[in-house]
Scaffold this motif. Structure first.
Motif: not given
Lengths: 137, 137
Positions: B18, B22-23, B43, B59
């Motif tokens: 990640w 966080g993606l 995410n 997300w």
């Protein structure tokens, strides 16, 4: 592919919605088979060079430099088409993959891990030993 | 697609690299035609929900919330396969695109702009008026 010299201030390059770090993701898809080969990153210069030369160029985030795909391996991506998405923040290349190998592991493509029963399973063959491609070390 | 409940601490989810926010980028490819439909972002929770439900979840960076693809439009993506790349930082979904429309503009896919003579040219048709899909306003 004759967008002229690698002019990074061209209107069509400005139309891309570059992230705060100046990058967009770029997908390379095999023009013949339709297989998705790689996802890499482009900055303005990489996209300009790709359009000007007809060979895929990317920005290496780990090495922090422009990178002509295949410069070490010979596995160049000859670009047939450059596309942009509706949000102007992702690129799709249609490419002819020289040597039939896009991945540094010697596989056809980078997406060789498939989720199966809660595990990432390698289900695609190594076509060429990376040491043969890049030399030892 | 029975990875169980949407457990975001599963080992296979932890294996994904990640980004600092966080993606990871996630490509959706039409399982039947091989066309690349969309590039969106996941995410941990989006990936867990995708695996648990068999429907693509992303997300939304603009709305800052989890988003089930098709929740407004009905244009759900039924996931046939989830793949990860060699660097563990990009996802490839093979999907059945319900309604045959992946893009919010009413086109089959988001990559309808092609670079031609130094301009981005829209070369794919609107299949359905977005107002019909989403309602007015």
């Amino acid at each position: 592919m004759s967008e002229g010299a690698a002019d990074t201030s061209a209107v069509w390059i400005e139309a891309v919605r570059w992230s705060s770090d100046g990058l967009v993701p770029a997908i390379a898809q095999d023009a013949a088979s339709g297989r998705v080969l790689t996802l890499a990153w482009m900055n303005r210069d990489a996209l300009a060079q790709t359009a000007a030369t007809g060979e895929a160029h990317y920005w290496s985030r780990s090495r922090r430099r422009l990178w002509r795909k295949g410069e070490s391996s010979g596995h160049v991506q000859k670009v047939r088409e450059i596309r942009l998405d509706c949000d102007n923040d992702a690129i799709l290349l249609s490419v002819e993959q020289v040597g039939g190998i896009a991945c540094h592991t010697g596989r056809e493509r980078c997406f060789f891990l498939r989720l199966h029963d809660g595990h990432w399973t390698d289900d695609e063959p190594v076509l060429k030993d990376p040491e043969t491609i890049y030399g030892p070390g």
